[in-house]
Design an enzyme around this catalytic site. Sequence first.
Site, PDB file in Angstrom:
ATOM      1  N   PHE A 118       0.927  -1.394   0.300  1.00 26.16           N
ATOM      2  CA  PHE A 118      -0.202   0.485  -0.019  1.00 26.16           C
ATOM      3  C   PHE A 118       0.804   1.274  -0.264  1.00 26.16           C
ATOM      4  O   PHE A 118       0.252   2.137  -0.864  1.00 26.16           O
ATOM      5  CB  PHE A 118      -1.066   0.182   1.089  1.00 26.16           C
ATOM      6  CG  PHE A 118      -1.717  -1.155   0.890  1.00 26.16           C
ATOM      7  CD1 PHE A 118      -2.639  -1.077   0.384  1.00 26.16           C
ATOM      8  CD2 PHE A 118      -1.609  -2.335   2.107  1.00 26.16           C
ATOM      9  CE1 PHE A 118      -3.672  -2.007   0.181  1.00 26.16           C
ATOM     10  CE2 PHE A 118      -3.012  -3.246   2.111  1.00 26.16           C
ATOM     11  CZ  PHE A 118      -3.431  -3.259   0.833  1.00 26.16           C
ATOM     12  N   CYS A 119       2.162   1.085   0.000  1.00 26.94           N
ATOM     13  CA  CYS A 119       3.015   2.484   0.428  1.00 26.94           C
ATOM     14  C   CYS A 119       4.157   1.943   0.346  1.00 26.94           C
ATOM     15  O   CYS A 119       4.795   1.071   1.348  1.00 26.94           O
ATOM     16  CB  CYS A 119       2.817   2.862   1.699  1.00 26.94           C
ATOM     17  SG  CYS A 119       3.562   4.709   2.156  1.00 26.94           S
ATOM     18  N   PRO A 120       5.677   1.759  -0.745  1.00 29.71           N
ATOM     19  CA  PRO A 120       5.055   3.106  -1.822  1.00 29.71           C
ATOM     20  C   PRO A 120       4.011   3.222  -2.440  1.00 29.71           C
ATOM     21  O   PRO A 120       3.839   3.489  -3.382  1.00 29.71           O
ATOM     22  CB  PRO A 120       6.716   3.169  -2.018  1.00 29.71           C
ATOM     23  CG  PRO A 120       7.151   2.108  -1.679  1.00 29.71           C
ATOM     24  CD  PRO A 120       7.134   1.070  -0.459  1.00 29.71           C
TER      25      PRO A 120
END
Lengths: 377, 76
Positions: free
Chosen positions: B13-15
């Site tokens: 989800f992140c990055p």
Amino acid sequence: MRILVVGGGCGGTILANNLARRLAGEIRSRKVRLTMLSASDKHMYQPGLLYVAFGQMMPDELYRDQQSLLEPSIEFHVDPVEAFHLDQNRVTTKSGRSHEYDVLVIATGSRIVPEEVPGLVEGSETFYSEAAAVKMFKRLREFEGGKVAIVVGVPHKCPIAPVEVTFSLHDYFKTRGIRDKVHIKYHYPIGRIHTIENVAKWAKPEFDRIGVEYETLFNVREVDVENQVVKSEEGTETEYDLLISIPPHRGMPVIERDQLGDGGWIPTDRYKLTMEGHDNVYVLGDTTNLPVSKTGSAAHFEAEVVAENISSIIKIGTPVRDYDGKVYCFIEAGHDRATYAMFNYENPPDLKAPNKSMHWFKMSYNKMYWTSVRGLL
Amino acid sequence: MSEFKTIDARNTFCPGPLMELITYMKQAEVGDMLELLSTDSGTASDVPEWIDKVGHEMISSEKIDDVWHLKVRKLK
Ligand SMILES: Cc1cc2nc3c(=O)[nH]c(=O)nc-3n(C[C@H](O)[C@H](O)[C@H](O)COP(=O)(O)OP(=O)(O)OC[C@H]3O[C@@H](n4cnc5c(N)ncnc54)[C@H](O)[C@@H]3O)c2cc1C
């Protein structure tokens, strides 16, 4: 059994303290020796740099002596590694010493490389180092109005920083009574205003409400310092009077030099946190190539898993836990409100509306970090 | 035989997948080919949009067993 931790930042320190406690008996009876090599005798609380850039913290508040944060059973040397000889299970250091290990943990972090974007060093302010954050604050104080542009290099640590600095700029100029004279424009590399979809969904109407303009799919290519124009890889450009940048990052030079990983990012197993092809080498924090936010929070959760596994391997011959991709980030939504994002590999964050108590929680955490990094929290 | 460098951006989800692709694209040489793996349905449109705007080449995009495989070539 010789355990060598390279890097005494957020991840390395939490890991070493955690291991020292889990293996207290083994260290006392000299079955285990725990050594840390780092590049500095100081430990910096990097998230505090954002507050330094707005005059809310002084730089000296960001530091502690590294030795004072470590369990006494950890042998600590300020002697950075200059070469990794993974095939011989040893490293050599700046002082010329050689350290052999049975288990190696690499937690050397990341560094900013603004020089990779022409004009970014001369043309922009940033808060990603102590000197830069102080300089940025002085620039902000002198600023009397005009166009402020925020640009974001890839990859970068602290993925929340771009939105946080934008909200902080709004509040700062509002407090100074000049917000109506300042036009703020935010630029972001991908097609929405934050990579985490729920952060983007929350921040977009907030930006609309406070009058922040935004441009997405903007990867900064160069800064024309003379004409005060920042240009993107995608072919667009923005004029500015004050340019704020989140610089692009790389891993440490020694990681690249020794070809441990392209860009200084070491190929790491996303669950076991071992270096690919080297079962006795663990990697933590910013220097992994994991698709995980480069944050102290990720480094912290990774360190706990690695410590538990190294210690269980010593005690029962097998690791006990996988890293699940957990990250917990505070999100400052200005100078008096905050929220947070918690997620892992499987579950996206569910964002709550920002409030004052989360902001005060973050302000307390800024102090509690020193307890956390000692492995007590 | 041409070789693709694989970027495993499944379950992130992140990055996030596009940010990962941009990172690896910066490290790549002109002419290099990359294959991005993603479980995020948005990737199927986000990546071609960026590739088109920035001026690289989209080679192919297909979904196999719930994983998107996006192949691209760096052109500049
Ligand atoms: C402005 C800013 C705001 C941030 N905000 C947040 C936030 O709100 N929340 C959050 O979770 N994270 C935040 N971060 C990110 C966080 O600080 C980092 O992700 C975290 O410190 C990474 O931990 P690490 O252990 O991987 O690396 P670091 O903490 O950077 O430590 C690396 C260590 O390696 C040592 N080292 C380097 N080279 C060598 C060598 N050759 N040999 C031996 N030792 C070496 C260094 O001296 C250092 O001690 C922020 C960062 C910045 C800059």
